[in-house]
Design a protein around this motif. Structure first.
Motif, mmCIF file in Angstrom:
data_model
loop_
_atom_site.group_PDB
_atom_site.id
_atom_site.type_symbol
_atom_site.label_atom_id
_atom_site.label_comp_id
_atom_site.label_asym_id
_atom_site.label_seq_id
_atom_site.Cartn_x
_atom_site.Cartn_y
_atom_site.Cartn_z
ATOM 1 N N GLU A 64 0.876 -1.166 0.000
ATOM 2 C CA GLU A 64 0.000 0.000 0.000
ATOM 3 C C GLU A 64 0.914 1.217 0.000
ATOM 4 N N ILE A 65 0.712 2.095 -0.999
ATOM 5 C CA ILE A 65 1.661 3.164 -1.281
ATOM 6 C C ILE A 65 0.967 4.520 -1.216
ATOM 7 N N ASP A 66 1.667 5.494 -0.664
ATOM 8 C CA ASP A 66 1.255 6.900 -0.691
ATOM 9 C C ASP A 66 2.373 7.648 -1.411
ATOM 10 N N ALA A 67 2.162 7.952 -2.702
ATOM 11 C CA ALA A 67 3.236 8.520 -3.520
ATOM 12 C C ALA A 67 2.676 9.259 -4.723
ATOM 13 N N PRO A 68 3.480 10.145 -5.327
ATOM 14 C CA PRO A 68 3.052 10.792 -6.574
ATOM 15 C C PRO A 68 3.089 9.812 -7.749
ATOM 16 N N ALA A 69 2.430 10.180 -8.839
ATOM 17 C CA ALA A 69 2.290 9.281 -9.985
ATOM 18 C C ALA A 69 3.638 8.896 -10.599
ATOM 19 N N GLY A 70 4.603 9.790 -10.600
ATOM 20 C CA GLY A 70 5.915 9.492 -11.174
ATOM 21 C C GLY A 70 6.622 8.353 -10.461
ATOM 22 N N VAL A 71 6.413 8.255 -9.169
ATOM 23 C CA VAL A 71 7.026 7.177 -8.384
ATOM 24 C C VAL A 71 6.443 5.826 -8.817
ATOM 25 N N VAL A 72 5.138 5.791 -9.032
ATOM 26 C CA VAL A 72 4.484 4.549 -9.448
ATOM 27 C C VAL A 72 4.973 4.144 -10.838
ATOM 28 N N ALA A 73 5.149 5.112 -11.716
ATOM 29 C CA ALA A 73 5.665 4.813 -13.059
ATOM 30 C C ALA A 73 7.062 4.203 -12.971
ATOM 31 N N GLU A 74 7.913 4.741 -12.101
ATOM 32 C CA GLU A 74 9.267 4.190 -11.929
ATOM 33 C C GLU A 74 9.214 2.800 -11.309
ATOM 34 N N LEU A 75 8.335 2.594 -10.334
ATOM 35 C CA LEU A 75 8.180 1.272 -9.710
ATOM 36 C C LEU A 75 7.749 0.244 -10.758
ATOM 37 N N GLU A 76 6.788 0.585 -11.590
ATOM 38 C CA GLU A 76 6.326 -0.344 -12.624
ATOM 39 C C GLU A 76 7.413 -0.616 -13.659
ATOM 40 N N ILE A 86 6.503 -12.241 -12.259
ATOM 41 C CA ILE A 86 5.812 -12.731 -13.460
ATOM 42 C C ILE A 86 4.574 -11.907 -13.797
ATOM 43 N N ARG A 87 3.957 -11.241 -12.835
ATOM 44 C CA ARG A 87 2.825 -10.349 -13.073
ATOM 45 C C ARG A 87 2.813 -9.275 -11.981
ATOM 46 N N PHE A 88 2.237 -8.126 -12.311
ATOM 47 C CA PHE A 88 2.031 -7.093 -11.314
ATOM 48 C C PHE A 88 0.836 -6.247 -11.723
ATOM 49 N N MET A 89 0.265 -5.561 -10.748
ATOM 50 C CA MET A 89 -0.844 -4.661 -11.021
ATOM 51 C C MET A 89 -0.843 -3.554 -9.964
ATOM 52 N N THR A 90 -1.003 -2.326 -10.419
ATOM 53 C CA THR A 90 -1.086 -1.193 -9.522
ATOM 54 C C THR A 90 -2.438 -0.532 -9.728
ATOM 55 N N VAL A 91 -3.144 -0.283 -8.639
ATOM 56 C CA VAL A 91 -4.477 0.299 -8.691
ATOM 57 C C VAL A 91 -4.497 1.541 -7.805
ATOM 58 N N LYS A 92 -5.033 2.639 -8.343
ATOM 59 C CA LYS A 92 -5.206 3.847 -7.549
ATOM 60 C C LYS A 92 -6.486 3.695 -6.733
ATOM 61 N N VAL A 93 -6.394 3.972 -5.434
ATOM 62 C CA VAL A 93 -7.546 3.823 -4.546
ATOM 63 C C VAL A 93 -7.869 5.166 -3.885
ATOM 64 N N ASP A 94 -9.112 5.315 -3.446
ATOM 65 C CA ASP A 94 -9.528 6.548 -2.767
ATOM 66 C C ASP A 94 -8.973 6.619 -1.354
ATOM 67 N N GLU A 95 -8.968 5.461 -0.674
ATOM 68 C CA GLU A 95 -8.401 5.395 0.668
ATOM 69 C C GLU A 95 -7.828 4.007 0.898
ATOM 70 N N LEU A 96 -6.826 3.950 1.750
ATOM 71 C CA LEU A 96 -6.189 2.670 2.044
ATOM 72 C C LEU A 96 -7.007 1.931 3.094
ATOM 73 N N GLU A 97 -7.014 0.624 2.978
ATOM 74 C CA GLU A 97 -7.802 -0.214 3.878
ATOM 75 C C GLU A 97 -7.142 -0.269 5.254
ATOM 76 N N ALA A 98 -7.915 0.003 6.287
ATOM 77 C CA ALA A 98 -7.408 -0.081 7.653
ATOM 78 C C ALA A 98 -7.424 -1.542 8.091
ATOM 79 N N GLY A 99 -6.381 -1.970 8.769
ATOM 80 C CA GLY A 99 -6.302 -3.350 9.219
ATOM 81 C C GLY A 99 -5.854 -4.275 8.105
ATOM 82 N N PRO A 100 -5.999 -5.567 8.318
ATOM 83 C CA PRO A 100 -5.549 -6.526 7.301
ATOM 84 C C PRO A 100 -6.450 -6.506 6.063
ATOM 85 N N SER A 101 -5.872 -6.847 4.933
ATOM 86 C CA SER A 101 -6.641 -6.884 3.686
ATOM 87 C C SER A 101 -7.580 -8.083 3.684
ATOM 88 N N ALA A 102 -8.437 -8.143 2.685
ATOM 89 C CA ALA A 102 -9.396 -9.244 2.571
ATOM 90 C C ALA A 102 -8.677 -10.577 2.443
#
Length: 142
Positions: A64-76, A86-102
């Motif tokens: 879970e990342i809090d960063a500007p768009a350029g950072v995500v482009a460099e990470l990808e 072998i695969r990756f996916m980055t999704v922009k979210v409105d808010e980060l999930e509190a606690g453990p993920s699903a």
């Protein structure tokens, strides 16, 4: 800064230490470019729905990342170069999930269910009569 969830799948033949090193490398890319990793979750070695590059399983990791768009482009960009991912996916979210993920909550529920089944004495089967040991049944038939 924007909020993102970045999930990547690492090859099945990697050791857990190598997967952790991949997550640390991703974290370093983000922090070096004025971003921040809020949470890192390792979901473990899981089966894939279909084979990807001759892999039937993969190590799943979510950042879970809090960063500007350029950072995500460099990470990808760096992730695409890495042969262990072998695969990756980055999704922009409105808010980060509190606690453990699903996924982590599901793993905890599965562990609890297995704990209920394993090791406990189930007792008699209730509606079924108890069967004699196999040796006794063979003697009765003779």
């Amino acid at each position: 800064m924007a909020l993102y969830e970045h999930v990547f799948l690492a090859r099945q033949d990697l050791a857990q230490a190598q997967v952790d090193a991949l997550a640390e490398a991703a974290t370093k890319i983000i922090t070096d470019n004025q971003g921040k990793v809020v949470k890192t979750e390792t979901w473990g070695l899981r089966s894939l729905a279909y084979r990807i590059a001759k892999n039937r399983k993969a190590h799943y990791v979510m950042l879970e990342i809090d960063a500007p768009a350029g950072v995500v482009a460099e990470l990808e960009r760096q992730t695409q170069i890495n042969e262990d991912v072998i695969r990756f996916m980055t999704v922009k979210v409105d808010e980060l999930e509190a606690g453990p993920s699903a996924m982590m909550r599901k793993q905890e529920r599965d562990r609890e269910r297995r704990g209920d089944r394993e090791g406990g004495d189930r007792g008699p089967r209730g509606d079924r009569p108890e069967r004699a040991p196999r040796r006794d049944r063979e003697e009765e038939a003779a």
